[in-house]
Scaffold this active site. Structure first.
Site, mmCIF file in Angstrom:
data_model
loop_
_atom_site.group_PDB
_atom_site.id
_atom_site.type_symbol
_atom_site.label_atom_id
_atom_site.label_comp_id
_atom_site.label_asym_id
_atom_site.label_seq_id
_atom_site.Cartn_x
_atom_site.Cartn_y
_atom_site.Cartn_z
ATOM 1 N N SER A 134 -4.237 6.668 12.976
ATOM 2 C CA SER A 134 -3.919 6.702 14.410
ATOM 3 C C SER A 134 -5.195 6.915 15.241
ATOM 4 O O SER A 134 -6.247 7.294 14.718
ATOM 5 C CB SER A 134 -2.926 7.835 14.693
ATOM 6 O OG SER A 134 -3.584 9.078 14.541
ATOM 7 N N ASN A 135 -5.070 6.683 16.539
ATOM 8 C CA ASN A 135 -6.223 6.886 17.437
ATOM 9 C C ASN A 135 -6.794 8.295 17.317
ATOM 10 O O ASN A 135 -8.014 8.487 17.292
ATOM 11 C CB ASN A 135 -5.792 6.651 18.891
ATOM 12 C CG ASN A 135 -5.890 5.186 19.271
ATOM 13 O OD1 ASN A 135 -6.060 4.333 18.405
ATOM 14 N ND2 ASN A 135 -5.770 4.900 20.559
ATOM 15 N N GLU A 136 -5.890 9.280 17.256
ATOM 16 C CA GLU A 136 -6.368 10.671 17.201
ATOM 17 C C GLU A 136 -7.183 10.894 15.931
ATOM 18 O O GLU A 136 -8.228 11.554 15.945
ATOM 19 C CB GLU A 136 -5.168 11.641 17.235
ATOM 20 C CG GLU A 136 -4.451 11.713 18.574
ATOM 21 C CD GLU A 136 -3.545 10.510 18.844
ATOM 22 O OE1 GLU A 136 -3.239 9.746 17.895
ATOM 23 O OE2 GLU A 136 -3.147 10.309 20.012
ATOM 24 N N GLU A 191 -9.943 -1.412 5.023
ATOM 25 C CA GLU A 191 -8.859 -1.734 5.958
ATOM 26 C C GLU A 191 -9.355 -1.647 7.392
ATOM 27 O O GLU A 191 -9.028 -2.473 8.223
ATOM 28 C CB GLU A 191 -7.695 -0.763 5.753
ATOM 29 C CG GLU A 191 -6.521 -1.021 6.696
ATOM 30 C CD GLU A 191 -5.274 -0.209 6.345
ATOM 31 O OE1 GLU A 191 -5.408 0.837 5.702
ATOM 32 O OE2 GLU A 191 -4.174 -0.636 6.730
ATOM 33 N N GLN A 210 0.842 -1.201 0.000
ATOM 34 C CA GLN A 210 0.000 0.000 0.000
ATOM 35 C C GLN A 210 0.881 1.257 0.000
ATOM 36 O O GLN A 210 1.572 1.521 0.988
ATOM 37 C CB GLN A 210 -0.866 -0.020 1.264
ATOM 38 C CG GLN A 210 -1.752 1.194 1.445
ATOM 39 C CD GLN A 210 -2.626 1.064 2.697
ATOM 40 O OE1 GLN A 210 -2.277 0.339 3.633
ATOM 41 N NE2 GLN A 210 -3.741 1.765 2.724
ATOM 42 N N GLY A 211 0.841 2.024 -1.068
ATOM 43 C CA GLY A 211 1.682 3.214 -1.187
ATOM 44 C C GLY A 211 0.911 4.487 -0.898
ATOM 45 O O GLY A 211 0.588 5.236 -1.828
ATOM 46 N N TYR A 212 0.625 4.726 0.351
ATOM 47 C CA TYR A 212 -0.070 5.947 0.761
ATOM 48 C C TYR A 212 0.901 6.921 1.441
ATOM 49 O O TYR A 212 1.161 8.002 0.958
ATOM 50 C CB TYR A 212 -1.193 5.630 1.772
ATOM 51 C CG TYR A 212 -2.495 5.118 1.214
ATOM 52 C CD1 TYR A 212 -2.561 4.433 0.013
ATOM 53 C CD2 TYR A 212 -3.684 5.309 1.919
ATOM 54 C CE1 TYR A 212 -3.771 3.960 -0.466
ATOM 55 C CE2 TYR A 212 -4.895 4.843 1.444
ATOM 56 C CZ TYR A 212 -4.935 4.168 0.257
ATOM 57 O OH TYR A 212 -6.134 3.699 -0.209
ATOM 58 N N SER A 213 1.437 6.495 2.618
ATOM 59 C CA SER A 213 2.175 7.429 3.479
ATOM 60 C C SER A 213 3.452 7.930 2.810
ATOM 61 O O SER A 213 4.125 7.197 2.079
ATOM 62 C CB SER A 213 2.557 6.744 4.790
ATOM 63 O OG SER A 213 1.417 6.245 5.423
ATOM 64 N N SER A 235 4.469 -1.437 4.223
ATOM 65 C CA SER A 235 4.568 -2.797 4.757
ATOM 66 C C SER A 235 4.749 -3.806 3.628
ATOM 67 O O SER A 235 4.048 -3.742 2.606
ATOM 68 C CB SER A 235 3.289 -3.166 5.515
ATOM 69 O OG SER A 235 3.110 -2.317 6.609
HETATM 70 C C1 LIG Z 1 3.309 -1.038 11.484
HETATM 71 C C2 LIG Z 1 2.942 0.022 10.482
HETATM 72 C C3 LIG Z 1 2.670 -0.348 9.186
HETATM 73 C C4 LIG Z 1 2.338 0.627 8.248
HETATM 74 N N1 LIG Z 1 2.114 0.228 6.955
HETATM 75 C C5 LIG Z 1 1.829 1.166 6.019
HETATM 76 C C6 LIG Z 1 1.654 0.784 4.646
HETATM 77 O O1 LIG Z 1 1.757 -0.390 4.289
HETATM 78 N N2 LIG Z 1 1.412 1.753 3.737
HETATM 79 C C7 LIG Z 1 1.301 3.069 4.080
HETATM 80 O O2 LIG Z 1 1.040 3.884 3.205
HETATM 81 N N3 LIG Z 1 1.466 3.471 5.364
HETATM 82 C C8 LIG Z 1 1.728 2.546 6.333
HETATM 83 N N4 LIG Z 1 1.925 2.933 7.641
HETATM 84 C C9 LIG Z 1 1.919 4.365 7.957
HETATM 85 C C10 LIG Z 1 0.729 4.818 8.765
HETATM 86 O O3 LIG Z 1 -0.431 4.884 7.975
HETATM 87 C C11 LIG Z 1 1.113 6.197 9.350
HETATM 88 O O4 LIG Z 1 2.156 5.976 10.260
HETATM 89 C C12 LIG Z 1 -0.036 6.859 10.034
HETATM 90 O O5 LIG Z 1 -1.002 7.256 9.100
HETATM 91 C C13 LIG Z 1 0.431 8.096 10.823
HETATM 92 O O6 LIG Z 1 1.155 8.953 10.011
HETATM 93 P P1 LIG Z 1 2.603 9.462 10.444
HETATM 94 O O7 LIG Z 1 3.416 8.290 10.874
HETATM 95 O O8 LIG Z 1 3.134 10.323 9.357
HETATM 96 O O9 LIG Z 1 2.356 10.337 11.754
HETATM 97 P P2 LIG Z 1 1.820 11.825 11.803
HETATM 98 O O10 LIG Z 1 0.682 11.982 10.868
HETATM 99 O O11 LIG Z 1 2.982 12.753 11.626
HETATM 100 O O12 LIG Z 1 1.264 11.905 13.272
HETATM 101 C C14 LIG Z 1 2.107 12.109 14.407
HETATM 102 C C15 LIG Z 1 1.206 12.198 15.642
HETATM 103 O O13 LIG Z 1 0.326 13.342 15.537
HETATM 104 C C16 LIG Z 1 -1.033 12.940 15.649
HETATM 105 N N5 LIG Z 1 -1.858 13.739 14.742
HETATM 106 C C17 LIG Z 1 -1.619 13.961 13.430
HETATM 107 N N6 LIG Z 1 -2.607 14.703 12.891
HETATM 108 C C18 LIG Z 1 -3.491 14.953 13.892
HETATM 109 C C19 LIG Z 1 -4.733 15.660 13.967
HETATM 110 N N7 LIG Z 1 -5.246 16.257 12.881
HETATM 111 N N8 LIG Z 1 -5.373 15.709 15.156
HETATM 112 C C20 LIG Z 1 -4.862 15.105 16.263
HETATM 113 N N9 LIG Z 1 -3.671 14.416 16.243
HETATM 114 C C21 LIG Z 1 -3.011 14.344 15.083
HETATM 115 C C22 LIG Z 1 -1.059 11.481 15.249
HETATM 116 O O14 LIG Z 1 -2.151 10.807 15.810
HETATM 117 C C23 LIG Z 1 0.276 10.976 15.806
HETATM 118 O O15 LIG Z 1 0.141 10.702 17.174
HETATM 119 C C24 LIG Z 1 2.257 1.990 8.616
HETATM 120 C C25 LIG Z 1 2.527 2.363 9.940
HETATM 121 C C26 LIG Z 1 2.870 1.399 10.858
HETATM 122 C C27 LIG Z 1 3.142 1.842 12.259
#
Ligand SMILES: Cc1cc2nc3c(=O)[nH]c(=O)nc-3n(C[C@H](O)[C@H](O)[C@H](O)COP(=O)(O)OP(=O)(O)OC[C@H]3O[C@@H](n4cnc5c(N)ncnc54)[C@H](O)[C@@H]3O)c2cc1C
Length: 395
Positions: free
Chosen positions: A372-374, A249, A131-134, A166
């Site tokens: 994330s939870n938030e 998902e 999955q190429g999102y992040s 992943s």
């Molecule tokens: C084990 C694992 C597997 C993953 N696999 C994939 C994958 O296959 N493909 C893919 O594309 N991505 C994948 N991800 C990425 C995942 O989707 C992101 O880590 C997630 O969306 C959070 O983005 P970030 O890490 O950039 O954190 P950030 O977005 O930078 O967030 C940092 C913190 O700020 C909080 N935050 C951010 N915005 C807000 C808001 N508006 N209000 C309140 N709080 C906020 C978040 O909750 C978090 O606590 C994976 C992540 C993990 C941990």
């Protein structure tokens, strides 16, 4: 188990159970339990072979319509399949991203040609997906995607960086959210492209995780090619498609995990008996709360699945993600507290963790991935409760 199961569902359960019993034997006897939480690195080739064996007997994609190679199993039967799969301690699946994310998206939004091209290899576990999102600056704020793609005479050319991808190192294909309208911003001008991973122009760099292993990666696209027709939805419609995938998902993909959670909780209770932690009133309290939480989660999962049966999962599936992610993370913490000081010591060099340490470290990620939870709370606030939209940046 549901005491009110219909005779047909009971028969289905017996069929799944018997098949798993018969087949998790012989060459696959040792495959039981491989690849659980925090052990995704384990025995990939054996798990792949097992999953192809499963496919050959028609036990992959059980919830997909029969016309696309599934069994057309009802929601109840999908629950049964996943429960029995976990009860049998069958190996963790390797093709789940294709089966649970890309497949349902192509079924819902793909063209007949795309369905014919991409669904059969998912059913057969002949092609694996990632999955190429992040991206470095687009995680929770996915609309900030900067990876771009241009359509030329030889198809799409994709350039940019993804992160936390992943299983990219095992995947044949990636569904990539990228910007196809130059100068566009936020969720406008994005597209959903299907990009082959095994080509020049795609570089995969593993990221070492807290658990010491590397199941996710950075992925660099440098003029990587995708066929002109390998776009799901129209150019510029990528946001809508990407959100639908996330709905799958957050909903259907979590069907089977309750049984695994139950086994883990039983394991923590056993551990507490062995370490004597069972006599600690505070730990007893947390063990009991954990069990209650699991029961509530199960009822909510069944309710969510009934909603899924009525169509694509809605924002309510965020409740499931929020609840199970938090529950599982807390179980990891509880396991460490039950272990006590012993939890701080690795069994061997250099980083040989036991199952509880792995559970603790891996479950930190449960409240992050798939939103994330938030972010789940924001979705519930805005789309379920109808609260005013969160203020962003300069708004
Ligand atoms: C084990 C694992 C597997 C993953 N696999 C994939 C994958 O296959 N493909 C893919 O594309 N991505 C994948 N991800 C990425 C995942 O989707 C992101 O880590 C997630 O969306 C959070 O983005 P970030 O890490 O950039 O954190 P950030 O977005 O930078 O967030 C940092 C913190 O700020 C909080 N935050 C951010 N915005 C807000 C808001 N508006 N209000 C309140 N709080 C906020 C978040 O909750 C978090 O606590 C994976 C992540 C993990 C941990």
């Amino acid at each position: 188990m549901n005491q009110n199961e219909s005779p047909a569902d009971r028969a289905f359960r017996a069929e799944v159970r018997a098949w798993l019993e018969d087949n998790l034997s012989g060459a696959f006897a040792h495959a039981r339990g491989l690849g659980g939480p925090g052990r995704e690195h384990e025995a990939f080739e054996e798990r792949l072979a097992w999953e192809r064996h499963l496919a050959a007997a028609g036990w992959t994609c059980v919830g997909w319509p029969e016309e696309f190679g599934g069994r057309g199993a009802s929601v109840e039967q999908q629950v049964i399949f996943h429960e029995e799969y976990a009860l049998a301690d069958a190996p963790a699946r390797v093709g789940h991203i294709g089966e649970n994310l890309l497949g349902p998206t192509v079924i819902a939004f793909g063209t007949p040609e795309q369905r014919a091209r991409f669904l059969p290899p998912i059913v057969a576990v002949a092609e694996l997906w990632c999955q190429g999102y992040s991206e470095p600056d687009a995680g929770s704020d996915l609309a900030n995607v900067q990876t771009r793609a241009e359509l030329g005479d030889d198809g799409w050319r994709v350039t940019g960086q993804k992160v936390w991808t992943s299983l990219a190192m095992e995947a044949d294909w990636c569904f990539v959210v990228c910007r196809t309208e130059p100068g566009s911003a936020r969720h406008h001008g994005l597209s959903y492209l299907l990009v082959p991973m095994r080509q020049d122009g795609v570089e995969i760099r593993p990221i070492v995780q807290l658990t010491g292993t590397s199941e996710f990666n950075e992925v660099f696209f440098d003029g990587a090619r995708a066929e002109a027709g390998h776009i799901v939805g129209a150019p510029g419609e990528g946001w809508r498609i990407a959100m639908a995938t996330l709905g799958f998902e957050r909903g259907v993909a979590t069907l089977g995990q309750q049984v695994g959670f139950r086994r883990e909780l039983r394991g923590v209770i056993e551990l507490a008996r062995r370490t004597g932690a069972i006599d600690d009133p505070l730990l007893r309290d947390r063990l009991t709360r954990s069990w209650s939480g699991l029961e509530i989660m199960r009822l909510n999962a069944l309710r969510t699945m009934a909603g899924v049966a009525a169509g694509a999962p809605g924002p309510e599936s965020s409740i499931s993600k929020l609840v199970w992610g938090t529950w599982h993370r807390e179980l990891g913490e509880l396991a460490m507290d039950v272990l006590g000081a012993a939890g701080l010591v690795a069994d061997g060099e250099p980083y040989d963790l036991n199952d509880w340490q792995r559970l603790f470290l891996f479950s930190r990620s449960d409240t992050i991935y798939a939103g994330s939870n938030e972010i789940q709370r924001n979705i519930i606030a805005e789309r379920v409760l109808g609260l005013p939209r969160e203020r962003r940046g300069t708004e």
